[in-house]
Design a protein around this motif. Sequence first.
Motif, PDB file in Angstrom:
ATOM      1  N   PRO A  59      12.257  -8.708   8.046  1.00 30.88           N
ATOM      2  CA  PRO A  59      11.498  -9.214   6.908  1.00 30.88           C
ATOM      3  C   PRO A  59      12.285 -10.078   5.935  1.00 30.88           C
ATOM      4  CG  PRO A  59      11.995  -6.898   6.589  1.00 30.88           C
ATOM      5  CD  PRO A  59      12.481  -7.266   7.961  1.00 30.88           C
ATOM      6  N   LEU A  60      13.603  -9.920   5.913  1.00 33.55           N
ATOM      7  CA  LEU A  60      14.425 -10.698   4.991  1.00 33.55           C
ATOM      8  C   LEU A  60      15.565 -11.361   5.751  1.00 33.55           C
ATOM      9  CD1 LEU A  60      14.647  -8.246   1.949  1.00 33.55           C
ATOM     10  CD2 LEU A  60      13.244 -10.315   2.165  1.00 33.55           C
ATOM     11  N   VAL A  61      15.389 -12.648   6.027  1.00 35.50           N
ATOM     12  CA  VAL A  61      16.398 -13.434   6.724  1.00 35.50           C
ATOM     13  C   VAL A  61      16.986 -14.405   5.702  1.00 35.50           C
ATOM     14  CG1 VAL A  61      16.829 -15.054   8.603  1.00 35.50           C
ATOM     15  CG2 VAL A  61      15.144 -13.219   8.896  1.00 35.50           C
ATOM     16  N   PHE A  62      18.315 -14.425   5.621  1.00 32.67           N
ATOM     17  CA  PHE A  62      19.014 -15.260   4.653  1.00 32.67           C
ATOM     18  C   PHE A  62      19.942 -16.223   5.380  1.00 32.67           C
ATOM     19  CE2 PHE A  62      17.464 -11.921   2.058  1.00 32.67           C
ATOM     20  CZ  PHE A  62      17.385 -12.410   0.774  1.00 32.67           C
ATOM     21  N   GLY A  63      20.430 -17.221   4.651  1.00 35.64           N
ATOM     22  CA  GLY A  63      21.360 -18.195   5.198  1.00 35.64           C
ATOM     23  C   GLY A  63      20.701 -19.530   5.407  1.00 35.64           C
ATOM     24  N   SER A  64      21.265 -20.303   6.340  1.00 33.00           N
ATOM     25  CA  SER A  64      20.709 -21.616   6.666  1.00 33.00           C
ATOM     26  C   SER A  64      20.649 -21.728   8.185  1.00 33.00           C
ATOM     27  CB  SER A  64      21.578 -22.722   6.070  1.00 33.00           C
ATOM     28  OG  SER A  64      22.909 -22.589   6.510  1.00 33.00           O
ATOM     29  N   ALA A  65      19.871 -22.671   8.663  1.00 38.44           N
ATOM     30  CA  ALA A  65      19.696 -22.845  10.105  1.00 38.44           C
ATOM     31  C   ALA A  65      21.058 -22.861  10.783  1.00 38.44           C
ATOM     32  CB  ALA A  65      18.928 -24.125  10.388  1.00 38.44           C
ATOM     33  N   GLY A  66      21.201 -22.066  11.827  1.00 39.90           N
ATOM     34  CA  GLY A  66      22.458 -21.976  12.539  1.00 39.90           C
ATOM     35  C   GLY A  66      23.364 -20.865  12.035  1.00 39.90           C
ATOM     36  N   GLN A  67      23.115 -20.385  10.823  1.00 45.46           N
ATOM     37  CA  GLN A  67      23.932 -19.312  10.237  1.00 45.46           C
ATOM     38  C   GLN A  67      23.041 -18.297   9.534  1.00 45.46           C
ATOM     39  OE1 GLN A  67      26.673 -21.515   7.760  1.00 45.46           O
ATOM     40  NE2 GLN A  67      28.173 -21.557   9.405  1.00 45.46           N
ATOM     41  N   LEU A  68      22.040 -17.805  10.241  1.00 45.33           N
ATOM     42  CA  LEU A  68      21.096 -16.852   9.655  1.00 45.33           C
ATOM     43  C   LEU A  68      21.584 -15.424   9.856  1.00 45.33           C
ATOM     44  CD1 LEU A  68      17.732 -18.423  10.866  1.00 45.33           C
ATOM     45  CD2 LEU A  68      18.839 -18.661   8.633  1.00 45.33           C
ATOM     46  N   TYR A  69      21.247 -14.569   8.908  1.00 45.46           N
ATOM     47  CA  TYR A  69      21.556 -13.147   9.026  1.00 45.46           C
ATOM     48  C   TYR A  69      20.421 -12.343   8.394  1.00 45.46           C
ATOM     49  CZ  TYR A  69      23.287 -13.829   4.236  1.00 45.46           C
ATOM     50  OH  TYR A  69      23.404 -14.162   2.914  1.00 45.46           O
ATOM     51  N   ASN A  70      20.222 -11.147   8.928  1.00 49.40           N
ATOM     52  CA  ASN A  70      19.150 -10.263   8.474  1.00 49.40           C
ATOM     53  C   ASN A  70      19.697  -9.292   7.433  1.00 49.40           C
ATOM     54  OD1 ASN A  70      17.513 -11.357  10.606  1.00 49.40           O
ATOM     55  ND2 ASN A  70      18.633 -10.023  11.992  1.00 49.40           N
ATOM     56  N   VAL A  71      18.910  -9.088   6.390  1.00 51.42           N
ATOM     57  CA  VAL A  71      19.301  -8.171   5.323  1.00 51.42           C
ATOM     58  C   VAL A  71      18.400  -6.944   5.374  1.00 51.42           C
ATOM     59  CG1 VAL A  71      19.331  -7.892   2.802  1.00 51.42           C
ATOM     60  CG2 VAL A  71      20.294  -9.945   3.850  1.00 51.42           C
ATOM     61  N   ASN A  72      18.995  -5.782   5.157  1.00 50.19           N
ATOM     62  CA  ASN A  72      18.243  -4.531   5.136  1.00 50.19           C
ATOM     63  C   ASN A  72      17.570  -4.383   3.772  1.00 50.19           C
ATOM     64  OD1 ASN A  72      17.309  -1.913   5.164  1.00 50.19           O
ATOM     65  ND2 ASN A  72      19.159  -1.053   6.041  1.00 50.19           N
ATOM     66  N   PRO A  73      16.237  -4.509   3.708  1.00 48.42           N
ATOM     67  CA  PRO A  73      15.559  -4.438   2.409  1.00 48.42           C
ATOM     68  C   PRO A  73      15.723  -3.092   1.707  1.00 48.42           C
ATOM     69  CG  PRO A  73      13.972  -4.666   4.203  1.00 48.42           C
ATOM     70  CD  PRO A  73      15.321  -4.732   4.806  1.00 48.42           C
ATOM     71  N   ARG A  74      15.957  -2.048   2.477  1.00 51.44           N
ATOM     72  CA  ARG A  74      16.125  -0.723   1.879  1.00 51.44           C
ATOM     73  C   ARG A  74      17.335  -0.676   0.952  1.00 51.44           C
ATOM     74  NH1 ARG A  74      16.491   5.033   5.046  1.00 51.44           N
ATOM     75  NH2 ARG A  74      16.237   6.298   3.193  1.00 51.44           N
ATOM     76  N   LEU A  75      18.321  -1.537   1.199  1.00 44.43           N
ATOM     77  CA  LEU A  75      19.548  -1.532   0.422  1.00 44.43           C
ATOM     78  C   LEU A  75      19.519  -2.493  -0.764  1.00 44.43           C
ATOM     79  CD1 LEU A  75      22.017  -1.332   3.432  1.00 44.43           C
ATOM     80  CD2 LEU A  75      21.111   0.548   2.034  1.00 44.43           C
ATOM     81  N   LEU A  76      18.361  -3.097  -1.024  1.00 43.67           N
ATOM     82  CA  LEU A  76      18.214  -4.022  -2.152  1.00 43.67           C
ATOM     83  C   LEU A  76      17.410  -3.348  -3.267  1.00 43.67           C
ATOM     84  CD1 LEU A  76      17.351  -7.342  -0.306  1.00 43.67           C
ATOM     85  CD2 LEU A  76      19.568  -6.553  -1.106  1.00 43.67           C
ATOM     86  N   PRO A  77      17.650  -3.756  -4.505  1.00 48.39           N
ATOM     87  CA  PRO A  77      16.897  -3.159  -5.628  1.00 48.39           C
ATOM     88  C   PRO A  77      15.509  -3.796  -5.777  1.00 48.39           C
ATOM     89  CG  PRO A  77      18.476  -4.736  -6.474  1.00 48.39           C
ATOM     90  CD  PRO A  77      18.689  -4.672  -4.976  1.00 48.39           C
ATOM     91  N   MET A  78      14.678  -3.664  -4.725  1.00 43.47           N
ATOM     92  CA  MET A  78      13.362  -4.305  -4.729  1.00 43.47           C
ATOM     93  C   MET A  78      12.495  -3.838  -5.901  1.00 43.47           C
ATOM     94  SD  MET A  78      13.444  -6.353  -2.152  1.00 43.47           S
ATOM     95  CE  MET A  78      11.796  -6.762  -1.632  1.00 43.47           C
ATOM     96  N   ASN A  79      12.621  -2.575  -6.293  1.00 42.51           N
ATOM     97  CA  ASN A  79      11.811  -2.071  -7.394  1.00 42.51           C
ATOM     98  C   ASN A  79      12.286  -2.612  -8.745  1.00 42.51           C
ATOM     99  OD1 ASN A  79      14.180  -0.617  -7.282  1.00 42.51           O
ATOM    100  ND2 ASN A  79      13.239   1.334  -7.806  1.00 42.51           N
ATOM    101  N   GLN A  80      13.430  -3.278  -8.764  1.00 36.92           N
ATOM    102  CA  GLN A  80      13.961  -3.866  -9.991  1.00 36.92           C
ATOM    103  C   GLN A  80      13.883  -5.395  -9.977  1.00 36.92           C
ATOM    104  OE1 GLN A  80      15.030  -1.907 -12.555  1.00 36.92           O
ATOM    105  NE2 GLN A  80      14.317  -0.211 -11.295  1.00 36.92           N
ATOM    106  N   ALA A  81      13.311  -5.961  -8.933  1.00 31.89           N
ATOM    107  CA  ALA A  81      13.301  -7.420  -8.762  1.00 31.89           C
ATOM    108  C   ALA A  81      12.687  -8.140  -9.954  1.00 31.89           C
ATOM    109  CB  ALA A  81      12.579  -7.801  -7.479  1.00 31.89           C
ATOM    110  N   GLU A  82      11.572  -7.647 -10.440  1.00 32.60           N
ATOM    111  CA  GLU A  82      10.929  -8.317 -11.579  1.00 32.60           C
ATOM    112  C   GLU A  82      11.813  -8.251 -12.820  1.00 32.60           C
ATOM    113  OE1 GLU A  82       6.930  -6.957 -12.174  1.00 32.60           O
ATOM    114  OE2 GLU A  82       6.283  -7.656 -10.212  1.00 32.60           O
ATOM    115  N   ARG A  83      12.413  -7.106 -13.066  1.00 33.14           N
ATOM    116  CA  ARG A  83      13.253  -6.936 -14.253  1.00 33.14           C
ATOM    117  C   ARG A  83      14.505  -7.805 -14.184  1.00 33.14           C
ATOM    118  NH1 ARG A  83      15.757  -1.492 -14.959  1.00 33.14           N
ATOM    119  NH2 ARG A  83      17.689  -2.601 -15.102  1.00 33.14           N
ATOM    120  N   LEU A  84      15.046  -7.987 -12.980  1.00 28.26           N
ATOM    121  CA  LEU A  84      16.293  -8.741 -12.805  1.00 28.26           C
ATOM    122  C   LEU A  84      16.077 -10.226 -12.531  1.00 28.26           C
ATOM    123  CD1 LEU A  84      18.110  -6.172 -10.487  1.00 28.26           C
ATOM    124  CD2 LEU A  84      18.520  -6.534 -12.928  1.00 28.26           C
ATOM    125  N   SER A  85      14.831 -10.644 -12.405  1.00 29.08           N
ATOM    126  CA  SER A  85      14.540 -11.997 -11.920  1.00 29.08           C
ATOM    127  C   SER A  85      15.160 -13.109 -12.751  1.00 29.08           C
ATOM    128  CB  SER A  85      13.038 -12.218 -11.796  1.00 29.08           C
ATOM    129  OG  SER A  85      12.430 -12.166 -13.068  1.00 29.08           O
TER     130      SER A  85
END
Length: 145
Positions: A38-64
């Motif tokens: 669900p969360l792919v970061f980087g640029s074409a040719g250098q993409l990597y997947n991020v584990n959303p469970r390890l991100l502060p998704m519930n704080q995204a609005e506050r930290l935006s």
Amino acid sequence: MFGTWRGRSFPTGHIIDGVLEATGWYGKRFEGINDVHPLVFGSAGQLYNVNPRLLPMNQAERLSTVIKKPMVATISKLLLHCVTTSKPKARLRMVDYRGKCTATMLYDDLPIVDHFRQLDENTVLGVMDLRGSAPFFFTLERTVL
């Protein structure tokens, strides 16, 4: 939906419009109905997947507003490399959403559901449904890597 898709916030004035892009979000990768990144970061040719469970998704609005600052965005990009995963963290299902059967991505470990509606052959409109938050809209465009 299978393949790699380039994502972009759909500007609606939502508080997290532009946050994902500031941190290097590329989009999403659908390898199968039970194998979605669900969360792919980087640029074409250098993409990597991020584990959303390890991100502060519930704080995204506050930290935006902080995350959008160039120095914080740069630090965030570096830190994202510490929470990568090779394992899929979501799955696809067909779900009734606002009266229509819709391709829907269910996150494995978070109370987040993304619904997709096809705009054309290579573009979908997505809406992230996170409990306690206003809907966040984004687009995905199919890419060939």
